[in-house]
Write a protein that holds these residues in place. Structure first.
Motif, short mmCIF file in Angstrom:
data_model
loop_
_atom_site.label_atom_id
_atom_site.label_comp_id
_atom_site.label_asym_id
_atom_site.label_seq_id
_atom_site.Cartn_x
_atom_site.Cartn_y
_atom_site.Cartn_z
N SER A 116 0.83 -1.20 0.00
CA SER A 116 0.00 0.00 0.00
C SER A 116 0.87 1.26 0.00
O SER A 116 1.87 1.34 0.71
CB SER A 116 -0.91 0.00 1.23
OG SER A 116 -1.71 1.17 1.25
N SER A 117 0.48 2.21 -0.84
CA SER A 117 1.21 3.47 -0.93
C SER A 117 0.28 4.52 -1.52
O SER A 117 -0.77 4.20 -2.08
CB SER A 117 2.45 3.32 -1.80
OG SER A 117 2.08 3.06 -3.14
N LEU A 118 0.70 5.78 -1.45
CA LEU A 118 -0.09 6.86 -2.04
C LEU A 118 -0.18 6.68 -3.56
O LEU A 118 -1.23 6.87 -4.15
CB LEU A 118 0.54 8.21 -1.70
CG LEU A 118 -0.15 9.45 -2.31
CD1 LEU A 118 -1.60 9.55 -1.83
CD2 LEU A 118 0.63 10.71 -1.96
N LYS A 119 0.94 6.30 -4.18
CA LYS A 119 0.96 6.08 -5.62
C LYS A 119 -0.03 4.99 -6.03
O LYS A 119 -0.78 5.15 -7.00
CB LYS A 119 2.36 5.70 -6.09
CG LYS A 119 2.45 5.43 -7.59
CD LYS A 119 3.87 5.03 -7.99
CE LYS A 119 3.94 4.71 -9.48
NZ LYS A 119 5.32 4.30 -9.88
N LEU B 11 -3.28 5.61 -8.50
CA LEU B 11 -3.44 4.85 -9.75
C LEU B 11 -4.75 4.07 -9.76
O LEU B 11 -5.44 4.00 -10.79
CB LEU B 11 -2.25 3.91 -9.95
CG LEU B 11 -0.94 4.57 -10.36
CD1 LEU B 11 0.18 3.54 -10.44
CD2 LEU B 11 -1.07 5.30 -11.69
N TYR B 12 -5.10 3.48 -8.60
CA TYR B 12 -6.39 2.76 -8.50
C TYR B 12 -7.54 3.72 -8.79
O TYR B 12 -8.45 3.41 -9.57
CB TYR B 12 -6.53 2.14 -7.11
CG TYR B 12 -7.89 1.55 -6.83
CD1 TYR B 12 -8.17 0.22 -7.13
CD2 TYR B 12 -8.91 2.32 -6.27
CE1 TYR B 12 -9.42 -0.33 -6.88
CE2 TYR B 12 -10.16 1.79 -6.03
CZ TYR B 12 -10.41 0.46 -6.33
OH TYR B 12 -11.65 -0.07 -6.09
N PHE B 13 -7.51 4.90 -8.15
CA PHE B 13 -8.58 5.89 -8.31
C PHE B 13 -8.70 6.33 -9.77
O PHE B 13 -9.80 6.35 -10.34
CB PHE B 13 -8.29 7.09 -7.40
CG PHE B 13 -9.23 8.23 -7.57
CD1 PHE B 13 -10.52 8.17 -7.05
CD2 PHE B 13 -8.84 9.38 -8.25
CE1 PHE B 13 -11.41 9.24 -7.22
CE2 PHE B 13 -9.72 10.45 -8.42
CZ PHE B 13 -11.00 10.37 -7.89
N LEU B 14 -7.55 6.66 -10.40
CA LEU B 14 -7.58 7.14 -11.77
C LEU B 14 -7.99 6.04 -12.75
O LEU B 14 -8.78 6.29 -13.67
CB LEU B 14 -6.21 7.69 -12.16
CG LEU B 14 -5.76 8.98 -11.46
CD1 LEU B 14 -4.35 9.35 -11.88
CD2 LEU B 14 -6.73 10.12 -11.75
N HIS B 15 -7.48 4.83 -12.54
CA HIS B 15 -7.82 3.75 -13.46
C HIS B 15 -9.30 3.40 -13.34
O HIS B 15 -9.97 3.14 -14.35
CB HIS B 15 -6.95 2.53 -13.20
CG HIS B 15 -7.04 1.50 -14.27
ND1 HIS B 15 -7.02 0.15 -14.03
CD2 HIS B 15 -7.16 1.62 -15.64
CE1 HIS B 15 -7.13 -0.51 -15.16
NE2 HIS B 15 -7.22 0.36 -16.15
N ARG B 16 -9.81 3.40 -12.12
CA ARG B 16 -11.24 3.11 -11.93
C ARG B 16 -12.09 4.16 -12.66
O ARG B 16 -13.06 3.82 -13.35
CB ARG B 16 -11.57 3.08 -10.45
CG ARG B 16 -13.03 2.76 -10.15
CD ARG B 16 -13.27 2.55 -8.66
NE ARG B 16 -14.67 2.23 -8.41
CZ ARG B 16 -15.61 3.13 -8.18
NH1 ARG B 16 -15.31 4.43 -8.15
NH2 ARG B 16 -16.86 2.76 -7.97
N LEU B 17 -11.72 5.44 -12.53
CA LEU B 17 -12.47 6.49 -13.21
C LEU B 17 -12.39 6.33 -14.73
O LEU B 17 -13.38 6.54 -15.44
CB LEU B 17 -11.94 7.87 -12.82
CG LEU B 17 -12.38 8.43 -11.47
CD1 LEU B 17 -11.77 9.80 -11.25
CD2 LEU B 17 -13.91 8.51 -11.38
#
Length: 363
Positions: free
Chosen positions: A120-123, A127-133
């Protein structure tokens, strides 16, 4: 139809090979195809009619701006992108360019399992948030196996109606399958082969443990050729030497002509902890090479039809995998040629290309 394919490169892995195969098939069917990707020395073959555009710079912002400029300049009907970063790039570029056509990101891995192995990391969260969007806002999302689709929808909390499964286009249309039941196994030296990126997901350490078992317990000599490149290459070579396998295991690097190479071998082996599909399993079956694979999520059980066309072994056990290899060599699985041909036909390049075109048309 004007189709833009966005991918990281045209060399190295399964998703990149799928991008090249689809580009060639779309072009053969009369569509105008452009690929946006970074340059690389070793690449899968692409038809001369397919245009290749490289980003002006490898940095994120410059890459996305270069892509958005291309989208704005071309009167595109479809943007098709491959894997996380390219899916995000395509989403940003489409928004910047005001693109209103069809955008389809594709998923080539079991993302839930893959992400569970990443610290787990901020990166990672960004990336999870952006890819999901990028996927939620897409016209449709294509996932390359049914099991990976279920995992993807659960992991990203996406409506399954927005997602569809299309297998990978692996086999050229004019390729004639080699029947497994006519192969002759060598008696004194058994040649095994593996193909894939040299990364944690593929669990090559287990494969090398299997090789140690085989050469210490069996009368025949077992040789293994590994085709692929990756971050773990030096570690794997050291481990191979520590296990006393230097004379039995060869690291062959990247190859774009596996269809010519694979028929030389007695058995194809895959020891992955997880997959998305498993292109190389299809390639091995089409070449008439018996297959032993872990029954990992996601892909191998579907590709091998729950063991009808190859041996499936529980992931993580070198002992069980060794036993399966010995059984496959000594008592080859009887495979009905007609049934295998019919099974493999669903991975033909033109068949898969038409499924993508149907998705584009329906959006």
């Amino acid at each position: 139809m004007k189709i833009l394919i966005v991918c990281s490169s045209l060399g190295g892995g399964g998703a990149e090979k799928v991008a090249a195969n689809l580009a060639n098939s779309f072009s053969d069917l009369g569509h105008d195809v452009t690929i946006f990707c970074r340059p690389c020395e070793k690449m899968y073959p692409v038809d001369s009619k397919v245009k290749i555009v490289n980003p002006s710079c490898g940095k994120v912002v410059s890459r996305i701006l270069s892509l958005s400029s291309l989208v704005r300049k071309e009167n595109l009907d479809v943007i098709l992108s491959f894997t996380d970063i390219s899916n995000i790039d395509a989403w940003f570029a489409a928004r910047i360019a005001g693109f209103t056509g069809v955008r389809v990101p594709t998923i080539h891995n079991d993302l839930k399992l893959r992400d569970s192995r990443i610290k787990s990391s901020l990166k990672k969260r960004i990336l999870y948030f952006l890819h999901r969007l990028s996927c939620i806002s897409a016209s449709k999302v294509v996932v390359v196996s049914q099991s990976a689709l279920v995992s993807f929808c659960d992991h990203y909390k996406i409506d399954p109606n927005k997602v569809c499964c299309i297998y990978n286009p692996v086999i050229p249309d004019r390729y004639n399958f080699v029947p497994m039941d006519t192969r002759e196994n060598q008696k004194n030296e058994i040649r095994l082969v593996a193909v894939g990126r040299l990364v944690e997901q593929k669990n090559y350490l287990l494969m090398l443990d299997v090789m140690a078992f085989l050469n210490s317990e069996q009368q025949q000599e077992f040789k293994l050729d590994i085709f692929g490149e990756g971050e773990l290459e030096e570690d794997l070579k050291r481990y191979s030497e520590e296990k006393g396998l230097a004379e039995f295991v060869s690291f062959r690097g990247f190859s774009s002509e596996l269809d010519r190479t694979l028929p030389e071998y007695d058995c194809f082996i895959l020891t992955s902890d997880w997959e998305g599909f498993g292109n190389v399993l299809v390639e091995a079956m089409a070449c008439g090479v018996p297959v032993v694979s872990t029954s990992c999520p996601s892909g191998p059980e579907e590709v091998l039809d729950s063991g009808r066309f190859g041996a499936l072994v529980e992931p993580g056990s070198a002992r069980l995998f060794t036993d399966a290899v010995v059984r496959t060599i000594n008592q080859p699985q009887v495979v009905d040629r007609y049934e295998l041909d019919r099974h493999l036909d669903q991975f033909r390049q033109s068949v898969i290309a038409q499924k993508y075109l149907d998705v584009f048309s329906s959006c």
